[in-house]
Write an enzyme that holds these catalytic residues in place. Sequence first.
Site, PDB file in Angstrom:
ATOM      1  N   GLU A 159      37.140  49.104   3.632  1.00 19.06           N
ATOM      2  CA  GLU A 159      38.139  48.381   2.860  1.00 19.06           C
ATOM      3  C   GLU A 159      39.326  48.153   3.784  1.00 19.06           C
ATOM      4  OE1 GLU A 159      38.242  51.775   2.727  1.00 19.06           O
ATOM      5  OE2 GLU A 159      40.286  51.730   3.510  1.00 19.06           O
ATOM      6  N   LYS A 161      43.531  51.772  15.872  1.00 24.07           N
ATOM      7  CA  LYS A 161      42.456  51.854  14.870  1.00 24.07           C
ATOM      8  C   LYS A 161      41.057  51.738  15.469  1.00 24.07           C
ATOM      9  CE  LYS A 161      44.785  50.726  10.607  1.00 24.07           C
ATOM     10  NZ  LYS A 161      46.165  50.312  10.983  1.00 24.07           N
ATOM     11  N   SER A 193      52.011  52.606  18.209  1.00 20.27           N
ATOM     12  CA  SER A 193      50.663  52.519  17.638  1.00 20.27           C
ATOM     13  C   SER A 193      50.018  51.146  17.785  1.00 20.27           C
ATOM     14  CB  SER A 193      50.701  52.909  16.159  1.00 20.27           C
ATOM     15  OG  SER A 193      51.651  52.136  15.460  1.00 20.27           O
TER      16      SER A 193
HETATM   17  C1  LIG Z   1      47.277  50.719  10.373  1.00 20.25           C
HETATM   18  C2  LIG Z   1      48.412  50.929  11.310  1.00 20.25           C
HETATM   19  C3  LIG Z   1      49.303  52.015  11.183  1.00 20.25           C
HETATM   20  C4  LIG Z   1      49.238  52.974  10.030  1.00 20.25           C
HETATM   21  O1  LIG Z   1      48.069  53.687   9.889  1.00 20.25           O
HETATM   22  P1  LIG Z   1      48.003  55.239  10.243  1.00 20.25           P
HETATM   23  O2  LIG Z   1      46.674  55.659   9.750  1.00 20.25           O
HETATM   24  O3  LIG Z   1      49.143  55.930   9.561  1.00 20.25           O
HETATM   25  O4  LIG Z   1      48.126  55.344  11.720  1.00 20.25           O
HETATM   26  C5  LIG Z   1      50.281  52.181  12.129  1.00 20.25           C
HETATM   27  N1  LIG Z   1      50.427  51.316  13.153  1.00 20.25           N
HETATM   28  C6  LIG Z   1      49.617  50.249  13.316  1.00 20.25           C
HETATM   29  C7  LIG Z   1      49.841  49.341  14.469  1.00 20.25           C
HETATM   30  C8  LIG Z   1      48.581  50.022  12.403  1.00 20.25           C
HETATM   31  O5  LIG Z   1      47.772  48.951  12.563  1.00 20.25           O
END
Ligand SMILES: *Cc1c(COP(=O)(O)O)cnc(C)c1O
Length: 393
Positions: free
Chosen positions: A113, A91, A379
């Site tokens: 938000e 993010k 992610s």
């Molecule tokens: C917020 C988040 C997601 C989901 O958000 P996307 O916009 O779909 O990527 C996925 N993995 C992690 C670690 C997150 O913090």
Amino acid sequence: MKNYRNPDENGYYGEFGGAFVPEMLYPNVEELQEKYIDIISTPEFQKEFRDLLKDYVGRATPLYFAKNLSEKYQTQIYLKREDLNHTGAHKINNALGQVLLAKKLGKKRIIAETGAGQHGVATATACALMNLECIVYMGEVDIARQAPNVGRMKMLGATVIPATSGSKTLKDAVNEALRDWINNATTTHYIIGSVVGPHPFPDLVARFQSVISEEIKWQLNEKIGRENPDYVIACVGGGSNAAGTFYHFVNEESVKLIAAEAGGCGLDSGKSAATTFLGTLGILHGSKSIVMQTDDGQVIEPHSISAGLDYPGIGPFHANLFTEKRTEFFSITDDEALKSAFELTKIEGIIPALESAHALAVLEKKKFAKDDVVVICLSGRGDKDLEMYLQNL
Ligand SMILES: *Cc1c(COP(=O)(O)O)cnc(C)c1O
């Protein structure tokens, strides 16, 4: 092959996208639509953004050949380590890009938000770094559930304002943020945290996250002498890490795309967030997409064990890939995600975020060939999910 990567001039990916906002926000949204490509394409902007990604975030993140996981599933698995970014997930790529953009637009004040607080923390971090006022709207219920992230945001200097209407969760926080934006249109930039919202946000966020697949290409080439894997896999909440992972492959026919949605307690359980399986055409947060809603258009409260996937919609980029059958979607339950998280931790020594564990769980659902090259986007890291993991040990 069709161009799936960017929307048309009105912000549409096929039939999905657009900008459905109150009239009071037209000037803000139009200003962004007119200026975003020009601003983010300048060499000056790119240098600033790239330097921050390198030295502040710690990019490029490794593309790690997971030998033990590969042996277990009898295929060639590479993990894109977004968990190693500063603040522990992808993010931050978007938050930094948008704060830089806000500065170029002359905005002094940032609003956002957040549901679980991950996007709020990334935004507060970027604002602390660049000395901008930061206001984060968060549902009252979420504030109680996500105390550590609320603490982080406050320490970073952000003001966290509780949304006290409706279900007191993410959608109510979005409403409060939009209200703020209407009232402070000239001074304020609204940082949306995923590839959702009115045009140009889905494209803007996808461009900032596209560094993920840009790196995968040269890293894979360095490792195995070709740029394109056979498969890329990512989890989808709103879809930003998946958009970044797919971006430079989406128009390459030889690369197959796989998305993992949060099935929650199961598709028929009434407690799910698997939007493409359960949703219908609708408008959510300013764009036309696939939405989990009742017959009369009330948004259905989603459920997932992972806060980041607990969202009743999906970005228009992904909705189009879904209806065009360009991406194969899997629905992964809470239990399947937990199992995959424990497995990765045990055999590779990496504790993944619960969101990322949904992408890993695809390995149990789909059989890959022995020499298929499979890239999975990890992610985020799992520290934030430790309590949930300990409850399920
Ligand atoms: C917020 C988040 C997601 C989901 O958000 P996307 O916009 O779909 O990527 C996925 N993995 C992690 C670690 C997150 O913090």
